[in-house]
Structures are given as C-alpha cells and as structure tokens.
Design a protein around this motif. Structure first.
Motif, PDB file in Angstrom:
ATOM      1  N   LYS A  34       0.852  -1.213   0.000  1.00  0.00           N
ATOM      2  CA  LYS A  34       0.000   0.000   0.000  1.00  0.00           C
ATOM      3  C   LYS A  34       0.878   1.250   0.000  1.00  0.00           C
ATOM      4  N   ASN A  35       1.892   1.251   0.909  1.00  0.00           N
ATOM      5  CA  ASN A  35       2.631   2.499   1.115  1.00  0.00           C
ATOM      6  C   ASN A  35       3.669   2.782   0.048  1.00  0.00           C
ATOM      7  N   LYS A  39       2.151   6.283  -3.529  1.00  0.00           N
ATOM      8  CA  LYS A  39       3.074   7.349  -3.925  1.00  0.00           C
ATOM      9  C   LYS A  39       3.459   7.229  -5.390  1.00  0.00           C
ATOM     10  N   ARG A 134      -0.731  13.897  13.896  1.00  0.00           N
ATOM     11  CA  ARG A 134      -0.331  13.921  12.480  1.00  0.00           C
ATOM     12  C   ARG A 134      -0.208  15.345  11.932  1.00  0.00           C
ATOM     13  N   PRO A 135       0.721  16.166  12.431  1.00  0.00           N
ATOM     14  CA  PRO A 135       0.866  17.537  11.939  1.00  0.00           C
ATOM     15  C   PRO A 135       1.290  17.574  10.472  1.00  0.00           C
ATOM     16  N   ILE A 136       1.220  18.767   9.859  1.00  0.00           N
ATOM     17  CA  ILE A 136       1.703  18.869   8.472  1.00  0.00           C
ATOM     18  C   ILE A 136       2.701  20.018   8.321  1.00  0.00           C
ATOM     19  N   ASP A 137       3.325  20.434   9.434  1.00  0.00           N
ATOM     20  CA  ASP A 137       4.272  21.563   9.380  1.00  0.00           C
ATOM     21  C   ASP A 137       5.472  21.264   8.492  1.00  0.00           C
ATOM     22  N   LEU A 138       5.921  20.010   8.450  1.00  0.00           N
ATOM     23  CA  LEU A 138       7.075  19.683   7.583  1.00  0.00           C
ATOM     24  C   LEU A 138       6.750  20.003   6.131  1.00  0.00           C
ATOM     25  N   ASN A 180      11.734  15.831  11.902  1.00  0.00           N
ATOM     26  CA  ASN A 180      11.342  14.451  12.212  1.00  0.00           C
ATOM     27  C   ASN A 180      11.419  13.642  10.923  1.00  0.00           C
ATOM     28  N   SER A 182      10.039  11.602   8.246  1.00  0.00           N
ATOM     29  CA  SER A 182       8.671  11.362   7.780  1.00  0.00           C
ATOM     30  C   SER A 182       8.740  10.765   6.379  1.00  0.00           C
ATOM     31  N   VAL A 183       8.116   9.598   6.202  1.00  0.00           N
ATOM     32  CA  VAL A 183       8.133   8.943   4.888  1.00  0.00           C
ATOM     33  C   VAL A 183       7.420   9.819   3.861  1.00  0.00           C
ATOM     34  N   THR A 184       6.200  10.252   4.175  1.00  0.00           N
ATOM     35  CA  THR A 184       5.433  11.003   3.168  1.00  0.00           C
ATOM     36  C   THR A 184       6.035  12.376   2.919  1.00  0.00           C
ATOM     37  N   GLU A 208      12.692   4.165   4.657  1.00  0.00           N
ATOM     38  CA  GLU A 208      11.816   3.039   4.276  1.00  0.00           C
ATOM     39  C   GLU A 208      12.071   2.672   2.810  1.00  0.00           C
ATOM     40  N   ASP A 328       4.065  -0.051  12.119  1.00  0.00           N
ATOM     41  CA  ASP A 328       2.854  -0.661  11.554  1.00  0.00           C
ATOM     42  C   ASP A 328       2.698  -2.121  11.971  1.00  0.00           C
ATOM     43  N   ILE A 350       6.861   6.428  17.678  1.00  0.00           N
ATOM     44  CA  ILE A 350       6.569   7.297  16.528  1.00  0.00           C
ATOM     45  C   ILE A 350       5.255   8.054  16.687  1.00  0.00           C
ATOM     46  N   ARG A 395      -4.206  -0.919  11.113  1.00  0.00           N
ATOM     47  CA  ARG A 395      -3.282  -1.954  11.595  1.00  0.00           C
ATOM     48  C   ARG A 395      -3.835  -2.628  12.844  1.00  0.00           C
TER      49      ARG A 395
HETATM   50  C1  EPZ Z   1       4.350   6.539   6.735  1.00  0.00           C
HETATM   51  O1  EPZ Z   1       3.883   7.547   7.557  1.00  0.00           O
HETATM   52  C2  EPZ Z   1       3.222   5.537   6.525  1.00  0.00           C
HETATM   53  N1  EPZ Z   1       2.113   6.143   5.806  1.00  0.00           N
HETATM   54  C3  EPZ Z   1       2.737   4.995   7.878  1.00  0.00           C
HETATM   55  O2  EPZ Z   1       1.804   3.954   7.615  1.00  0.00           O
HETATM   56  C4  EPZ Z   1       3.921   4.373   8.612  1.00  0.00           C
HETATM   57  O3  EPZ Z   1       3.483   4.033   9.909  1.00  0.00           O
HETATM   58  C5  EPZ Z   1       5.100   5.346   8.688  1.00  0.00           C
HETATM   59  O4  EPZ Z   1       5.432   5.859   7.378  1.00  0.00           O
HETATM   60  C6  EPZ Z   1       6.329   4.645   9.223  1.00  0.00           C
HETATM   61  O5  EPZ Z   1       6.712   3.632   8.316  1.00  0.00           O
HETATM   62  C7  EPZ Z   1       2.202   6.242   4.453  1.00  0.00           C
HETATM   63  O6  EPZ Z   1       3.199   5.900   3.837  1.00  0.00           O
HETATM   64  C8  EPZ Z   1       0.995   6.805   3.761  1.00  0.00           C
HETATM   65  P1  EPZ Z   1       3.951  11.021   9.380  1.00  0.00           P
HETATM   66  P2  EPZ Z   1       4.722   8.922   7.682  1.00  0.00           P
HETATM   67  O7  EPZ Z   1       2.531  11.382   9.630  1.00  0.00           O
HETATM   68  O8  EPZ Z   1       6.146   8.640   8.097  1.00  0.00           O
HETATM   69  C9  EPZ Z   1       6.089  13.714  12.400  1.00  0.00           C
HETATM   70  C10 EPZ Z   1      -0.172   2.749   7.745  1.00  0.00           C
HETATM   71  O9  EPZ Z   1      -0.787   2.181   8.650  1.00  0.00           O
HETATM   72  N2  EPZ Z   1       5.603  14.770  11.486  1.00  0.00           N
HETATM   73  O10 EPZ Z   1       4.742  11.839   8.464  1.00  0.00           O
HETATM   74  O11 EPZ Z   1       4.558   9.685   6.454  1.00  0.00           O
HETATM   75  C11 EPZ Z   1       4.947  12.944  13.046  1.00  0.00           C
HETATM   76  O12 EPZ Z   1       4.510  13.570  14.221  1.00  0.00           O
HETATM   77  C12 EPZ Z   1       0.434   4.124   7.978  1.00  0.00           C
HETATM   78  O13 EPZ Z   1       0.020   2.296   6.592  1.00  0.00           O
HETATM   79  C13 EPZ Z   1       5.811  16.098  11.814  1.00  0.00           C
HETATM   80  O14 EPZ Z   1       6.389  16.416  12.847  1.00  0.00           O
HETATM   81  O15 EPZ Z   1       3.959   9.506   8.911  1.00  0.00           O
HETATM   82  C14 EPZ Z   1       5.610  11.594  13.318  1.00  0.00           C
HETATM   83  O16 EPZ Z   1       6.373  11.674  14.509  1.00  0.00           O
HETATM   84  C15 EPZ Z   1       0.227   4.600   9.400  1.00  0.00           C
HETATM   85  N3  EPZ Z   1       5.364  17.073  10.966  1.00  0.00           N
HETATM   86  C16 EPZ Z   1       6.570  11.427  12.139  1.00  0.00           C
HETATM   87  O17 EPZ Z   1       6.804  12.759  11.626  1.00  0.00           O
HETATM   88  C17 EPZ Z   1       4.759  16.759   9.769  1.00  0.00           C
HETATM   89  O18 EPZ Z   1       4.417  17.685   9.008  1.00  0.00           O
HETATM   90  C18 EPZ Z   1       5.977  10.550  11.007  1.00  0.00           C
HETATM   91  O19 EPZ Z   1       4.639  10.940  10.835  1.00  0.00           O
HETATM   92  C19 EPZ Z   1       4.565  15.393   9.445  1.00  0.00           C
HETATM   93  C20 EPZ Z   1       4.988  14.420  10.320  1.00  0.00           C
END
Ligand code: EPZ
Length: 443
Positions: A34-35, A39, A134-138, A180, A182-184, A208, A328, A350, A395
C-alpha cells in the motif's frame, strides 16, 4: 476492478477462534505494498504521458488515490487484477477534492507534484488513521522554502508558486532538513524537486524501502535523483517525466508479510508466506526469532513452523524508523506477545495515539498495563475470549483479527472498512487457510 467507493460502511467479520490450537495450514501470497502504491500513483502527475503498474493491491486507499487522479483528469484504466494503465492529458485542475483527500493521509503526497507542475494546489487537512495528531508543518515549511505562498481557510490549504503577474512559476530548489523523519514528507519533496528550478537537497530523509523505490522509478522516467537509500537525497530539477512503454511492479507489502507470519506463529501448524521480501523485515524477523518462533527464510518466502508444545518467550518492542522495528507491525506483534511466557514491554516511539487498541485486547482477556500513550507492559500468556470489538484503525484492525483467531469462541470485529484500506480480501485469504471467518454486511 477499482470501485467508486461503494464499500459497505458497516461490514464486520465474524470469527470462530481456535482457542490457541495451531491448526491453520497452507500458503498465503503477499500483495503489493500500500505504502509504495499510493506514492507511485501520485507520481503520475509528473509525467507527460503515462505508464503501466502491476502488482497494485486492490484496496480502498488505492481506490481513493485512483479517484483523486481521475478528478485531476488523469485516465486510470483497470487492465487486469493488480494491473493499471495511467494516461496523463494536459493537466489544469489543481484541486484535491476534500471528500476524497480527507480519507487518506497519503493525499498530502499528491500536493507536491501538483504544486510543482501547475504552480498552484488546493488540498484539505488530510485524514487517515487516528493514530496521533499527524501535523503537516514539515510539508508547509518545505513548500515555503521552495518559494510557495500558503493560505489556509477552514482546514483547506491553498499554495501558490506564481510570478508577480500571477503566472505559474517553478518552485525553487531548496535545502530542507526534516526535524522528524517522515516517509510522506520525504516522498513529497522528492516529487516536488523533480520539476523545481535548480537543486533540492533533503536531509534526515526516511529510509523506508518505498522511498528509494519511488526515487528509482522517477529516475527511470528521466529524473536526476541521487542519495536514494541514504538520509541525504539530492534532486536536480528538470522537465516532465516520460513513462512511455514503462511499467512498474509494486514491491511486496512488508507489513502484510509480517502480519501473516505472526498469524502463522499464533495459529498454524505450518504456514508458508510467499512473494515477500525478507530483507525488508530484518528487525521484525530478528525480534521474532528471539521469542523462539521457528522460521525457514528463503529469497522471497518465509515458512513458519510450530512444533507440538511450542512456547514463546516474551520480549520488548521499541518501534523505530526503518530499518528499526516498524510501527505498523506494533499492534499485530502485541497480540503475539499476549501469548508469550514472561513480561514484554511495548514502546511506541513514533505515534502518540497508537496504543488505544490495547483496551480491546484487555477486554478479550490479555494482561496489559498501559503506562502512558507510548508505553505498555504485557504479562504472561493468557487465553483470549471471543468478544465484539471495534477496529480503531487499519493496523489495529488486523491485530484484532489475529486476536480473534487465537481466542476461544466467537468474535465480531467491526469497522472492517478500516482493514479494507490496507488489506485485500482478508476473510477469503484467511478462510483458505482453514480459519472460520465470514464477512457480514449489515447494510
Ligand atoms: C508513513 O507515515 C506511513 N504512511 C505509515 O503507515 C507508517 O506508519 C510510517 O510511514 C512509518 O513507516 C504512508 O506511507 C501513507 P507522518 P509517515 O505522519 O512517516 C512527524 C499505515 O498504517 N511529522 O509523516 O509519512 C509525526 O509527528 C500508515 O500504513 C511532523 O512532525 O507519517 C511523526 O512523529 C500509518 N510534521 C513522524 O513525523 C509533519 O508535518 C511521522 O509521521 C509530518 C509528520
């Protein structure tokens, strides 16, 4: 065939548990990740023509992503199971419709390429699993560093990269350090950097495997990305990509593979998990081996074997960014630990909302002490009893299916719609191993 979202809201699973017997047997194939799929689908926006995809999981988050592309004007054809053909016309629509984008966190990844290609994007505060704030500041900070202007009204964001006269202008390459991992966020700025003016340098990137796979796919289309697989990735900005005649096969889903391996340990005499990447599961497999689970590991398969009287030793889980133990798999692994001898400690580092499901396991009879939003203790093996439980997220929903399988008696697992987001045909696939599981629609 990707449906137009006509999944039944209130479907549930009815599972008659095995009361700890290990009688499932057979082989289960792992689907596409999925992940990664979400993308690669978002990357379509960077192509001038289109491409084919194979091994795409037929799951709800993929359906939502296909709907987003469809609404942007990209043609999405289902060719056969797991195979799609995508064709990109002249793109003009820069709005990600809220009613779809709110359903998945990965909709954020669509914003980067849209802004980079059209100089404008409108998107809602994204939805997805309730596993933390789940912030989006990044994302917003990174787009501003690349020269975009951000406007927010009622949880809807409008980003502009325009010239003084209001014409779309290219994003500027920038140096971005992610506070932090962050994958996405990593993926979003790899995509945005492909069309930016100049060089983008991303630091403290997520490691990842889907991140590197996305970058390799973009390079195949003409992008110039280096440092993939490391924490510093450099993207040289350029033109639209071409996918003419290209096809990408989605990698096996490591989280699905891990979940099925745990099912094998909990409930099978012998279970063969095929079509997986053991090298994507090293932290998980190492920890599982420590508990005494007997596994044979091949190049793309893992066999779990339970000897009569097999017991498991408790261990500690501390989730960590890849290649550490994957968050996960924390919930499915916790179900396994309720059957381990001794005391296990759980540390979810996390997300701060990812232990809520433990209440459901306690309701089923597990001996769990939740210390705070990040830590819990799981004590000695306890027989689980079938209960009526609500999946709080994707999950944890799969974890409840594992718990119901181990339990004695009947369980009803609600909110199968969450499980459908990330796992295809769970009930059919587990029934084929001998589990008494039925999907019931209550609409
Ligand atoms: C990806 O999330 C996955 N989602 C998650 O899978 C997975 O758990 C995670 O990677 C770890 O492998 C997708 O790929 C769509 P984030 P990711 O929200 O890393 C901080 C599933 O069940 N953060 O970016 O993109 C946040 O607080 C899902 O399939 C900020 O500070 O997740 C956290 O500590 C769940 N600011 C860390 O980063 C931001 O703007 C990751 O969180 C964004 C995030």
């Amino acid at each position: 065939m990707w449906n137009n979202g006509n999944v039944k809201e209130n479907d549930k699973f009815i599972i008659n548990g095995l009361a700890g017997q290990k009688i499932l047997k057979g082989s289960i194939a792992v689907n596409g990740a999925k992940n990664e799929a979400l993308k690669i689908l978002a990357s379509t926006i960077l192509f001038r023509d289109g491409f084919e995809l194979t091994n795409v999981p037929e799951i709800e988050d993929v359906n939502r992503s296909l709907e987003l592309l469809d609404r942007l004007g990209i043609k999405t054809e289902w060719v056969s199971s797991g195979q799609y053909r995508l064709t990109v016309p002249q793109l003009t629509n820069f709005t990600l419709p809220g009613e779809i984008a709110k359903k998945l966190r990965a909709s954020l990844v669509f914003a980067g390429p849209l802004l980079a290609r059209l100089g404008r994007v409108v998107f809602p505060y994204p939805g997805g699993c309730l596993i933390g704030k789940r912030p989006i500041d990044l994302f917003l900070d990174g787009f501003v560093k690349m020269g975009a202007r951000v406007e927010e009204t009622n949880d809807t964001f409008e980003l502009f990269s325009l010239t003084e006269s209001g014409q779309p202008s290219k994003l500027r390459g920038a140096e971005i350090f992610f506070k932090n991992q962050s994958v996405t966020a990593t993926e979003t700025f790899i995509l945005a950097g492909v069309l930016a003016e100049g060089r983008t340098i991303l630091k403290n990137c997520a490691l990842e495997p889907e991140v590197a796979s996305l970058g390799e796919w973009l390079n195949q289309g003409g992008a110039r990305i280096s440092g993939l697989g490391t924490s510093t990735i450099v993207i040289e900005g350029g033109e639209l990509l071409t996918g003419a005649g290209q096809s990408h096969r989605i990698m096996p889903d490591r989280i699905e593979a891990g979940s099925f391996i745990l099912l094998g340990a909990l409930a099978a005499a012998e279970l063969m998990v095929t079509g997986c990447r053991p090298d994507h599961l090293e932290a998980f497999l190492a920890l599982l081996a420590e508990t005494g689970v007997a596994m044979e590991v091949g190049p793309d398969w893992i066999k779990v074997i339970n000897r009569p009287g097999q017991t498991f030793t408790a261990t500690d889980i501390k989730t960590h960014e890849y290649p550490g133990f994957p968050t996960d798999l924390q919930a499915p692994f916790a179900v396994f630990l309720t059957q381990a001898v001794g005391q296990s400690r759980l540390f979810e580092t996390i997300f701060e909302g990812r232990l809520n499901y433990l209440e459901g396991l306690k309701f089923m009879g597990a001996k769990i002490n939740i210390l705070d939003v990040h830590r819990a203790i799981i004590d000695e093996p306890t027989p689980l009893s079938g209960r009526e439980i609500e999946s709080p997220d994707l999950r944890a929903g799969l974890a409840y299916v594992l718990a119901a399988t181990v339990a004695s008696g009947r369980s009803i697992v609600h909110n199968v719609k969450y499980i459908d987001r990330g796992y295809e045909d769970v009930s059919q696939r587990l029934a084929s191993l001998g589990l008494d599981i039925k999907r019931v629609s209550v609409d």
